[in-house]
Design an enzyme around this catalytic site. Structure first.
Site, short mmCIF file in Angstrom:
data_model
loop_
_atom_site.label_atom_id
_atom_site.label_comp_id
_atom_site.label_asym_id
_atom_site.label_seq_id
_atom_site.Cartn_x
_atom_site.Cartn_y
_atom_site.Cartn_z
N LEU A 451 41.29 46.32 29.69
CA LEU A 451 40.89 45.35 30.72
C LEU A 451 40.81 46.00 32.09
CD1 LEU A 451 43.07 42.28 29.66
CD2 LEU A 451 40.63 42.63 29.21
N GLY A 452 41.61 47.04 32.34
CA GLY A 452 41.60 47.69 33.64
C GLY A 452 42.77 48.65 33.79
N SER A 453 42.75 49.40 34.87
CA SER A 453 43.83 50.36 35.13
C SER A 453 44.36 50.16 36.54
CB SER A 453 43.32 51.79 34.98
OG SER A 453 42.86 52.02 33.66
N GLY A 454 45.64 50.46 36.74
CA GLY A 454 46.26 50.31 38.06
C GLY A 454 47.06 51.53 38.42
N PHE A 456 50.21 52.26 38.03
CA PHE A 456 51.26 52.74 37.13
C PHE A 456 50.87 52.67 35.66
CE2 PHE A 456 53.67 51.36 40.92
CZ PHE A 456 54.20 52.59 41.26
N GLY A 457 49.62 52.37 35.34
CA GLY A 457 49.25 52.31 33.94
C GLY A 457 47.99 51.53 33.70
N LYS A 473 50.40 45.19 29.58
CA LYS A 473 50.42 46.18 30.65
C LYS A 473 51.30 47.35 30.18
CE LYS A 473 51.43 46.73 35.58
NZ LYS A 473 51.83 46.04 36.83
N ASP A 568 52.02 43.55 47.58
CA ASP A 568 50.73 44.18 47.23
C ASP A 568 49.67 43.13 46.89
OD1 ASP A 568 49.06 46.34 46.96
OD2 ASP A 568 49.62 46.77 44.90
#
Length: 731
Positions: A451-454, A456-457, A473, A568
Site C-alpha cells: 500500500l505504501g512505504s514510510g 520506518f517500513g 505495517k 507528524d
C-alpha cells in the site's frame, strides 16, 4: 413599488410577497440579479423584463405566475431575448400551462441553466432547443410533455445535466444523446419511452447518474454499457429489459446504487458483482434470475439494502452475508431457497417477511420457518467423545515427541534460529496473530499487496483467516529508531480509541520481526485524493475530513487522561474509510505528556514544512505543535499546495502567500478544481474558503500561545460548514 435606478442585485425570495410583479421593475436598468422565488406573486410574467439588458440571473420559481388564459402564449420569452447576458432562468413550480413555445430559441446563447419544473406544460419539446448552445443544465421534469426527445438535443455539447423525468415522452432514447460527452446526469425516468438502450451509451464517460426507470424499454442491456466504469448510480427498473447479466458487470467498481428490478432478466447472478465495494443499494427483485446467490455478495461491505425477492433463485443463503454489518434491509422472499438461514451479523434484525415463500428454508422459530434438523446423531457424538478421551492423549504425546526430535536434530546442525519464534504477548484485548498468518494473508508480503512505504517500513494489505481486510505495517528493523517507533505506536495506540483514529487490531513481535495490524482504510490517504489526477474532493468533503482530523486531535489533546502529541500530522497520515470518514494514523514519533507537563523536548524531527517553529529550532513540542501542523494541513487541503512547493522560496512562505491573498484575491490560492469565477456559487464558495484560510492562519501562528486549541477549531469549522450549506440553499 419603486426601486433605486442604480440597483444591481435584488433578492426578495421567501418573503410571502403577493400581488403582480410590477412593470416598473424594468426601470432598474442595471439589474443583474433578480430573485423573487418562494413568494405568492400571481398574474402574468411582465414582458418588460426584457428591458433589463444586463440581467444574468432570473429566478421566479415557486409562485403562482401564469400565461395568457386563452392562448397560453409565453410572450415574456420574446422579451427576454433582449437579455443577452442571461445565464440562469428558473420558472419552476408555476402554473404556466400551455405549450413550450419555439420562442425558447430566442433566449440568449449565454443561458447555462434553464429550469421549467412542474409547470403543467404540454406538447412536444421544440426542435429549436438546440439554440441554447451553452446550456449546462436543462430541467423540464414533472410536466406533461409528449412526443419524442428531439434529436437536436445531441447538439448541446456543453450539457452536464438533462432531466426530463416525469413526463409522457414517447419513442426511443435517441442515439444523438451520446454526443453529450460532458453529461454528468441523465434522468429520463417515468416516461413512455420504448425500444432498446442505445449501444453508444458507453461513450458517455462523464456520466455518473443514469435514471431510466418506469419506461417501456426492451431487449438486452448492451454489453458495452458495462464499460461505464466511473458511473455511480444506475436505475433501469420497471422496464422490459431481458437477457442475462454478464461477468462484465463487475467493471462498475465505484457503483453506489444499482436497481434493475421489475424487468425480464434471466440466468445466474454473476459472481463478479462482488467487486462493487462501494455499493450501498442492490435491487434485482421481480426478474427471472436463477441459480445460487453468489457468496461474493459477502464482499459488498458497504451494502445497506439487498433485494433479490420474486426470482427463481435456489440453493442456500450464503453465510458470507453475515459480514455485511451495515445491511439494514434484506429480502429474498418468493424464491426456491433452502437450508439454514444465517443468524450472525445483520440477520439478527431481519423478520419473517424477508424469507417468506421459499422452498425449504429452516432456522429460528421467529422467522416462521421449520427448525433445522441436526444431521449428527447424538449417539454418534457420544461415541466420538468417548473414543477421543483415550485416543487424543496418545496422539498428542506422539506429536510432541516427534516435534522435539526434529527440532533437536535441526538445532544440532544449526538449521533453526530459536530466537525468531519467541512472540511477545500482546495486550489482553488484542487477538494473537502469528508471523505465518501475516505471511499467508499478504501472499508472502508481495509487491502486489504493498500500500505504501514510510520512514520506518512498509504497509501491506492483508486478509486475516476470518476474511477481515487489514493493513499490516511492517517495520524495517535495519533503520535506526524503528524499534522505538514500534514500541511508541504500541504504547500509544493500545490505549486510545476514537472514531477518527486508526484502530490497531493487534501486533506481531519477535526478535527480528515487528508489525502492527491495523484497520484497513479502503479509500487510502488524503494525499492520494489531493494529488492523484483521477481523484477529487469537493468543498464539503474537504471540510468534513478536516473536522474529522480536528476531532481526533481534540481527543488526543484534551479528551485522553494522558495528553498525546502526534508530532507528524500530514496528508499521508490521514486515512479515509469506505464512508470517506477521516482517521489519523502513524503514531511512530508521538509523545505522551507526563503528569503536569505541558511541553517536552525531543531530538526526533518530523516532516519539513509541517513542524512548528519551536519544534524545528529547539526540539520543544507541545499540543500547540500539533495545532500548527493542523493549520498547515488545512491550507494544503484547500489550496492543493505542499508547504515545500517550489513557489515558496525566500520570504514567500505558504502562510505569507495565503495572508496576502486574503487582502487581495482569495481565488489566487484556492485549488482551481474547487471554484472558478464563472461558477454559479462563486461568492459562497470563495467566502467559505476565506473563512477556512483565516482559521488556518490562526492555527499556524508563530508563537504557541497565539494558536487556538482544537476544541475551538472543531467548533469554528462546524460553524463554517453550517453557514456554507445555508448559503448554498439560498443561492
Amino acid at each position: 413599488m419603486s426601486f433605486a435606478s442604480n440597483l444591481e442585485k435584488l433578492h426578495l425570495w421567501s418573503n410571502n410577497l403577493s400581488g403582480k410583479i410590477p412593470d416598473s421593475i424594468s426601470n432598474v436598468s442595471k439589474l443583474t440579479i433578480l430573485e423573487l422565488q418562494g413568494n405568492s406573486f400571481f398574474g402574468l410574467i411582465p414582458n418588460t423584463l426584457g428591458n433589463l439588458r444586463f440581467l444574468e440571473k432570473l429566478r421566479l420559481n415557486s409562485n403562482h405566475l401564469t400565461t395568457k388564459t386563452s392562448t397560453h402564449e409565453w410572450s415574456f420569452l420574446y422579451s427576454l431575448a433582449n437579455c443577452r447576458h442571461l445565464r440562469i432562468l428558473d420558472l419552476s413550480i408555476n402554473p404556466l400551462n400551455g405549450l413550450l413555445p419555439t420562442a425558447i430559441s430566442n433566449l440568449s446563447t449565454s443561458l447555462q441553466n434553464l429550469r421549467v419544473v412542474d409547470c403543467k406544460i404540454k406538447g412536444s419539446i421544440p426542435m429549436e432547443i438546440d439554440s441554447l448552445s451553452n446550456a449546462i443544465s436543462l430541467d423540464l421534469s414533472s410536466n406533461k410533455l409528449t412526443g419524442p426527445i428531439p434529436t437536436t438535443m445531441g447538439r448541446l455539447k456543453n450539457l452536464q445535466l438533462l432531466n426530463l423525468y416525469g413526463n409522457k415522452l414517447q419513442g426511443s432514447v435517441p442515439p444523438d444523446l451520446c454526443g453529450l460527452k460532458g453529461l454528468y446526469k441523465l434522468s429520463l425516468g417515468a416516461n413512455e419511452l420504448d425500444g432498446p438502450l442505445p449501444t453508444c451509451l458507453c461513450e458517455l464517460t462523464s456520466l455518473r447518474y443514469l435514471n431510466l426507470f418506469s419506461n417501456k424499454l426492451h431487449s438486452q442491456i448492451p454489453l458495452s454499457f458495462w464499460s461505464l466504469k466511473d458511473i455511480l448510480e444506475v436505475d433501469l427498473s420497471s422496464n422490459n429489459l431481458s437477457g442475462s447479466l454478464p461477468l462484465d458487470i463487475g467493471n462498475l467498481k465505484v457503483l453506489i446504487s444499482l436497481n434493475l428490478s421489475r424487468n425480464l432478466l434471466s440466468s445466474d447472478i454473476p459472481s463478479t458483482i462482488g467487486s462493487f465495494h462501494d455499493l450501498q443499494v442492490l435491487d434485482l427483485s421481480r426478474n427471472r434470475l436463477q441459480g445460487p446467490i453468489p457468496k461474493s455478495l459477502g464482499d459488498l461491505m458497504s451494502l445497506k439494502s439487498l433485494d433479490l425477492s420474486n426470482n427463481n433463485l435456489s440453493g442456500v443463503i450464503p453465510k458470507s452475508l453475515e459480514k455485511l454489518y451495515d445491511l439494514n434491509y434484506f429480502n429474498v422472499s418468493f424464491n426456491r431457497l433452502e437450508g439454514e438461514i444465517p443468524s450472525g451479523g445483520p440477520f439478527s434484525n431481519f423478520t419473517a417477511k424477508s424469507f417468506i415463500k421459499n422452498y425449504a428454508l429452516c432456522g429460528s422459530p421467529r422467522l416462521q420457518v421449520s427448525p433445522c434438523k441436526n444431521k449428527i446423531h447424538r449417539n454418534f457424538k457420544k461415541t466420538a467423545r468417548h473414543s477421543l478421551r483415550y485416543v487424543l492423549p496418545t496422539f498428542v504425546s506422539t506429536i510432541i515427541v516427534v516435534a522435539f526430535i526434529v527440532v533437536y536434530k535441526k538445532w544440532q546442525h544449526g538449521g533453526i534460529n530459536l530466537a525468531i519464534v519467541e512472540d511477545l504477548i500482546p495486550p489482553k484485548n488484542w487477538v494473537r496473530i502469528s508471523y505465518n498468518q501475516l505471511l499467508e494473508g499478504t501472499s508472502g508480503f508481495s509487491g502486489s499487496n504493498l500500500l505504501g512505504s514510510g520512514s520506518f517500513g512498509s504497509v501491506y494489505k492483508g486478509i486475516l483467516s476470518d476474511g477481515t481486510d487489514v493493513a499490516i505495517k511492517v517495520f524495517n528493523l535495519q533503520i535506526e529508531g524503528a524499534f522505538k517507533s514500534f514500541d511508541v505506536e504500541c504504547e500509544v495506540m493500545s490505549n486510545i480509541l476514537h472514531r477518527n483514529l486508526v484502530k490497531i487490531i493487534t501486533c506481531c513481535s519477535t526478535i527480528d520481526f515487528k508489525a502492527l495490524v491495523l484497520e484497513f482504510m479502503p479509500n487510502g490517504s488524503l494525499e492520494k485524493w489531493l494529488y492523484s489526477y483521477n481523484y477529487f474532493l469537493d468543498i464539503l468533503q474537504r471540510i468534513n475530513i478536516m473536522i474529522d482530523v480536528a476531532s481526533a486531535l481534540e481527543y488526543l489533546h484534551l479528551g485522553h487522561p494522558v495528553p498525546v502529541i502526534h508530532c507528524d500530522l500530514k496528508p499521508s497520515n490521514i486515512l479515509l474509510d469506505k464512508d470517506m470518514v477521516a482517521h489519523v494514523g502513524d503514531f511512530g514519533i508521538a509523545k505522551l505528556l507526563g503528569e503536569g507537563d505541558s511541553i517536552k523536548q525531543t531530538m526526533t524531527l518530523a516532516t519539513i514544512g509541517y513542524m512548528a517553529p519551536e519544534y524545528g529550532s529547539t526540539g520543544i513540542i507541545s499540543i500547540k505543535s500539533d495545532v500548527y501542523s493542523y493549520g498547515i494541513l488545512l491550507i494544503e487541503t484547500f489550496t492543493r499546495k505542499k508547504p515545500t512547493d517550489d513557489i515558496f522560496v525566500g520570504e514567500m512562505s505558504m502562510k505569507h502567500w495565503v495572508k496576502r491573498s486574503l487582502s487581495e484575491e482569495i481565488i489566487g490560492v484556492i485549488d482551481s478544481s474547487l471554484v472558478q469565477k464563472t461558477d454559479e456559487y462563486f461568492v459562497t464558495k470563495a467566502n467559505c474558503i476565506s473563512l477556512i484560510m483565516r482559521l488556518a492562519l490562526d492555527c499556524s501562528a508563530e508563537l504557541p500561545e497565539d494558536r487556538l486549541d482544537m476544541k475551538n477549531v472543531v467548533s469554528m469549522l462546524k460553524n463554517i460548514k453550517r453557514e456554507y450549506l445555508n448559503n448554498l440553499e439560498q443561492d
